[in-house]
Design an enzyme around this catalytic site. Structure first.
Site, PDB file in Angstrom:
ATOM      1  N   GLU A 210     -30.208 -31.247  33.897  1.00  0.00           N
ATOM      2  CA  GLU A 210     -31.626 -31.259  34.532  1.00  0.00           C
ATOM      3  C   GLU A 210     -32.539 -30.235  33.512  1.00  0.00           C
ATOM      4  OE1 GLU A 210     -32.323 -30.154  38.615  1.00  0.00           O
ATOM      5  OE2 GLU A 210     -34.073 -31.199  38.439  1.00  0.00           O
TER       6      GLU A 210
ATOM      7  N   ASP B  36     -26.651 -31.512  37.531  1.00  0.00           N
ATOM      8  CA  ASP B  36     -27.571 -31.058  38.078  1.00  0.00           C
ATOM      9  C   ASP B  36     -27.162 -29.840  38.694  1.00  0.00           C
ATOM     10  OD1 ASP B  36     -29.884 -30.340  39.687  1.00  0.00           O
ATOM     11  OD2 ASP B  36     -30.156 -32.595  40.484  1.00  0.00           O
TER      12      ASP B  36
ATOM     13  N   ILE C 148     -28.319 -27.182  40.420  1.00  0.00           N
ATOM     14  CA  ILE C 148     -28.896 -27.005  41.846  1.00  0.00           C
ATOM     15  C   ILE C 148     -29.702 -28.547  42.457  1.00  0.00           C
ATOM     16  CG2 ILE C 148     -30.036 -25.665  43.629  1.00  0.00           C
ATOM     17  CD1 ILE C 148     -30.072 -23.491  41.901  1.00  0.00           C
ATOM     18  N   ASP C 149     -29.017 -29.304  43.000  1.00  0.00           N
ATOM     19  CA  ASP C 149     -29.665 -30.387  43.473  1.00  0.00           C
ATOM     20  C   ASP C 149     -30.144 -30.041  44.831  1.00  0.00           C
ATOM     21  OD1 ASP C 149     -30.673 -33.008  43.822  1.00  0.00           O
ATOM     22  OD2 ASP C 149     -28.879 -33.605  44.453  1.00  0.00           O
TER      23      ASP C 149
ATOM     24  N   THR D 253     -33.174 -28.196  45.119  1.00  0.00           N
ATOM     25  CA  THR D 253     -34.037 -26.927  44.780  1.00  0.00           C
ATOM     26  C   THR D 253     -34.919 -26.512  45.937  1.00  0.00           C
ATOM     27  OG1 THR D 253     -33.936 -27.824  42.767  1.00  0.00           O
ATOM     28  CG2 THR D 253     -34.806 -25.863  42.881  1.00  0.00           C
TER      29      THR D 253
ATOM     30  N   ASP E 267     -29.333 -36.592  39.646  1.00  0.00           N
ATOM     31  CA  ASP E 267     -29.408 -36.541  41.065  1.00  0.00           C
ATOM     32  C   ASP E 267     -28.192 -37.595  41.571  1.00  0.00           C
ATOM     33  OD1 ASP E 267     -31.828 -35.112  41.398  1.00  0.00           O
ATOM     34  OD2 ASP E 267     -33.039 -36.917  40.832  1.00  0.00           O
TER      35      ASP E 267
HETATM   36  C1  IPD Z   1     -34.265 -33.664  44.340  1.00  0.00           C
HETATM   37  C2  IPD Z   1     -33.194 -33.876  45.527  1.00  0.00           C
HETATM   38  C3  IPD Z   1     -34.094 -34.609  46.495  1.00  0.00           C
HETATM   39  C4  IPD Z   1     -34.845 -35.830  46.005  1.00  0.00           C
HETATM   40  C5  IPD Z   1     -35.668 -35.679  44.889  1.00  0.00           C
HETATM   41  C6  IPD Z   1     -34.862 -34.685  43.812  1.00  0.00           C
HETATM   42  P1  IPD Z   1     -33.932 -31.361  42.926  1.00  0.00           P
HETATM   43  O1  IPD Z   1     -33.632 -32.985  43.303  1.00  0.00           O
HETATM   44  O2  IPD Z   1     -32.402 -34.307  45.243  1.00  0.00           O
HETATM   45  O3  IPD Z   1     -33.343 -34.954  47.779  1.00  0.00           O
HETATM   46  O4  IPD Z   1     -35.686 -36.496  46.804  1.00  0.00           O
HETATM   47  O5  IPD Z   1     -36.242 -36.853  44.404  1.00  0.00           O
HETATM   48  O6  IPD Z   1     -35.798 -34.665  42.638  1.00  0.00           O
HETATM   49  O7  IPD Z   1     -35.442 -31.327  42.380  1.00  0.00           O
HETATM   50  O8  IPD Z   1     -33.871 -30.584  44.149  1.00  0.00           O
HETATM   51  O9  IPD Z   1     -32.917 -31.151  41.932  1.00  0.00           O
HETATM   52 CA    CA Z   2     -31.818 -33.143  41.476  1.00  0.00          CA
END
Ligand code: IPD
Ligand code: CA
Length: 263
Positions: free
Chosen positions: A70, A87, A89-90, A92, A215
């Site tokens: 990412e 990823d 930190i999914d 964030t 993701d």
């Molecule tokens: C997000 C999360 C979130 C989803 C977003 C993603 P991030 O990833 O997975 O649940 O709704 O579309 O971008 O930005 O926290 O790594």
């Molecule tokens: Ca993510």
């Protein structure tokens, strides 16, 4: 029953190591909520640090594999068949706000197909792991998707477009249709965990559009190996390219798809 393969050792080892610093950083977040600058710079640093550890550990174990990350993007490897999709930190936004629902997500792709996936929530110490043909697991427990066949009894998760992302209007239409047909809709903010929860039978289904490969890479194989179906919103298979996902147990997948797609 546990799955303790060589890949499992490599992937959990990397995730555990990256998570140690992440957990400490998450502990700091509460204090930072009230500071002038806010915690966002701190979180970006935590994100980069975790990605660096993951990359180092995975490269140590499989030096020839490529990466798609990412934060740092694509790094091609000598081995053109394999790449890690990461990823750090999914979730964030949750992390930034001190909400303990985020995960490290690592997928392994071979010739365009995801063959292993790990989603690790360092706060609950839950490791979701799947390998092609070997099943999906939560820590030591084998996972199966739920067996509910009625949408009316089902809990369905989703993701809501935010911050100027496209698709607000179509999403509201989808939401209106889905919420009229199900027992409850959830939006927890971490796509990898949403898919892991479908694999674990906690959610009966999940849909979201506009996602990135990191993701969903790990979550795709978790859902499949737990016996679930995962397709694009139009029923197609190119999920990693489109970033559109409808995942559910096999009994409600078609029903959910029909509602999400209906004009
Ligand atoms: C997000 C999360 C979130 C989803 C977003 C993603 P991030 O990833 O997975 O649940 O709704 O579309 O971008 O930005 O926290 O790594
Ligand atoms: Ca993510």
């Amino acid at each position: 029953m546990a799955l303790r393969s060589a890949l499992w050792t490599v992937m959990t080892g990397a995730a555990q190591k990256a998570a140690r610093a992440l957990k400490r950083d998450f502990g700091e977040i509460e204090q930072l909520q009230v500071s002038q600058k806010g915690p966002s710079d701190f979180v970006s640093a935590a994100d980069l640090k975790a990605e660096k550890v993951l990359r180092m550990e995975l490269a140590k174990a499989r030096p020839r594999f490529g990466f798609l990350m990412e934060e740092s993007g694509e790094v091609s490897g000598e081995d053109k068949h394999h790449r890690w999709i990461i990823d750090p930190i999914d979730g964030t936004t949750n992390f930034l706000h001190g909400i303990p629902h985020f995960a490290i997500s690592i997928g392994l792709e071979m010739d365009g197909e995801i063959i292993a996936g790990l989603v690790f929530n360092p706060i609950t110490d839950e490791t979701y792991y799947a390998e092609k043909g070997k099943g999906a697991f939560l820590n030591d427990k084998r996972l199966r998707v739920s067996s509910r066949s009625n949408l009316a009894d089902s809990v369905i998760a989703t993701g809501i477009p935010f911050n100027g992302r496209p698709g607000h209007k179509p999403f509201l239409k989808q939401l209106e249709r889905v919420m009229g047909a199900v027992a409850g809709v959830r939006r927890m903010g971490t796509a990898s965990l949403d898919l892991a929860y479908v694999a674990a039978g906690r959610y009966d289904g999940y849909w979201e559009t506009g996602l990135q490969p990191w993701d969903i890479a790990a979550g795709i194989i978790l859902v499949r190996e737990a016996g679930g179906f995962i397709t694009e919103a139009n029923g197609g298979k190119d999920i990693m390219k489109s970033g559109d996902v409808v995942a559910a147990n096999p009994k409600i997948h078609k029903q959910l798809l029909d509602i999400v797609v209906a004009a």
